[in-house]
Design an enzyme around this catalytic site. Structure first.
Site, PDB file in Angstrom:
ATOM      1  N   CYS A  49      -3.501  -5.720 -19.299  1.00  0.00           N
ATOM      2  CA  CYS A  49      -2.425  -6.093 -20.213  1.00  0.00           C
ATOM      3  C   CYS A  49      -2.266  -5.079 -21.350  1.00  0.00           C
ATOM      4  O   CYS A  49      -3.233  -4.425 -21.743  1.00  0.00           O
ATOM      5  CB  CYS A  49      -2.689  -7.478 -20.807  1.00  0.00           C
ATOM      6  N   HIS A 160       0.219  -4.334 -10.187  1.00  0.00           N
ATOM      7  CA  HIS A 160      -0.270  -2.967 -10.279  1.00  0.00           C
ATOM      8  C   HIS A 160      -0.568  -2.414  -8.894  1.00  0.00           C
ATOM      9  O   HIS A 160      -0.601  -3.156  -7.905  1.00  0.00           O
ATOM     10  CB  HIS A 160      -1.551  -2.905 -11.126  1.00  0.00           C
ATOM     11  N   GLU A 176      -2.110   9.992  12.322  1.00  0.00           N
ATOM     12  CA  GLU A 176      -0.650  10.064  12.273  1.00  0.00           C
ATOM     13  C   GLU A 176      -0.158  11.509  12.302  1.00  0.00           C
ATOM     14  O   GLU A 176       0.914  11.789  12.853  1.00  0.00           O
ATOM     15  CB  GLU A 176      -0.120   9.349  11.032  1.00  0.00           C
ATOM     16  N   MET A 310      -8.850 -10.713  11.566  1.00  0.00           N
ATOM     17  CA  MET A 310      -9.125  -9.595  12.468  1.00  0.00           C
ATOM     18  C   MET A 310     -10.628  -9.566  12.736  1.00  0.00           C
ATOM     19  O   MET A 310     -11.394  -8.863  12.070  1.00  0.00           O
ATOM     20  CB  MET A 310      -8.660  -8.286  11.845  1.00  0.00           C
TER      21      MET A 310
END
Length: 345
Positions: A49, A160, A176, A310
């Protein structure tokens, strides 16, 4: 939709087992606690904060927009020593250096991204692009990611994300990079650019779209309501987006996240992150095989209290899902784009 089958994920070069009939089985397993609805807007004890004191004794400024600061408990540090040399090929180690930052989206703790205004979301996108540029000038990989909700390991409800820059390319990125490079070499077009064009035409897995972006439940999705956010044009990195593309990105993110929250009328948990072409030394290389994209991995399956685990077969064999991506996309697509908390306003 009725019979099990496996689907190929060309981005990860692996397969997922689709067993849609299993979602009909009665659930007697663990029930999760829904996220709290009474998060205080400002709490002096909350280290994220404005004006609060963090664990290291530093006091946050009275920020009014986004706020970026070094992670007080970083997983990567820039001055880590070299590991000892290995005496056997089965016991290898390599250097790992980097920096970790935290970015607050907004000064209010009770305001998540789908409840923020478009200019506020655009400010988040601008801060992401600035960090990607700043850290990417020297580090080969900059991972922007958001863990939302206690179910995804988030210990603080304040809106956040985190940004970790590393001296190495992580496993998912290497994978990837390889698959996208191979696809361009074999087919002459970036994989995810071709995939976006196909999904825009087929529409059966489309969730939301606009002039610059589309969101789909990917054909190979693993998590129940997993989505993939894709640009329509060929763009390699977040920092390469135009101002208009950043505006339309803010819009499509808001629409997707409102649908997520509306699915079970709860602040929807997920882990998300951006993947784009590597940076640092790779800025001087041809990375045309890369297409910018964001992954959203939400765990909820049946309700706000029943998640997908999972475990077992998924950990020891391969990923498995209990409803088809087409069913998930249709359900998300049909949801209203007015947040459930604002319908009475």
């Amino acid at each position: 939709a009725e019979h099990q089958h496996v689907r190929y994920n060309p981005l990860r070069d692996d397969w997922v087992l689709v067993s849609a009939h299993r979602v009909k089985r009665p659930w007697q397993g663990q029930l999760e606690k829904p996220p709290p609805e009474d998060v205080p807007r400002w709490d002096p004890k909350n280290p994220l904060c404005p004006g609060a004191t963090r664990a290291n004794g530093e006091v946050n400024p009275e920020y009014e927009g986004t706020f970026v600061f070094p992670n007080d408990f970083p997983a990567l540090q820039p001055d880590a020593p070299e590991p000892d040399d290995s005496d056997h090929p089965l016991f290898r180690a390599a250097p790992a250096r980097g920096v970790c930052k935290v970015m607050c989206f907004h000064p209010w703790s009770d305001l998540t991204l789908p409840l923020m205004s478009l200019p506020e979301i655009r400010a988040v996108i601008d801060a992401w692009a600035e960090l990607a540029t700043e850290l990417g000038a020297s580090y080969p990989w900059v991972q922007i990611f958001e863990n939302k909700g206690a179910m995804m390991g988030c210990s603080n409800p304040h809106p956040h994300c985190q940004v970790w820059a590393s001296s190495f390319l992580p496993n998912e990125v290497c994978l990837e990079d390889r698959t996208q490079r191979q696809h361009l070499s074999q087919h002459g077009v970036p994989m995810l650019l071709e995939y976006a064009e196909q999904e825009a035409h087929r529409k059966e897995r489309l969730v939301v779209e606009n002039a610059d972006w589309l969101v789909v439940v990917p054909y190979w999705a693993t998590w129940p309501y997993q989505t993939l956010l894709l640009p329509r044009r060929h763009v390699s990195r977040l920092q390469d987006l135009s101002d208009s593309e950043k505006d339309s990105l803010a819009s499509i993110m808001q629409r997707l996240l409102i649908k997520y929250d509306n699915l079970f009328e709860v602040s929807f948990p997920y882990s998300m992150g951006w993947h784009g072409a590597p940076t640092g030394p790779y800025l001087e290389e041809d990375c045309g095989h890369w297409q910018l994209h964001a992954h959203y991995y939400p765990p909820l399956l049946r309700s706000a209290t029943v998640r997908k685990f999972m475990v077992g077969y998924e950990m020891l064999a391969q990923a498995q899902r209990d409803l088809t991506p087409e069913q998930a996309a249709e359900r998300l697509r049909s949801l209203p784009e007015v947040h459930y908390k604002k319908r009475a306003e």
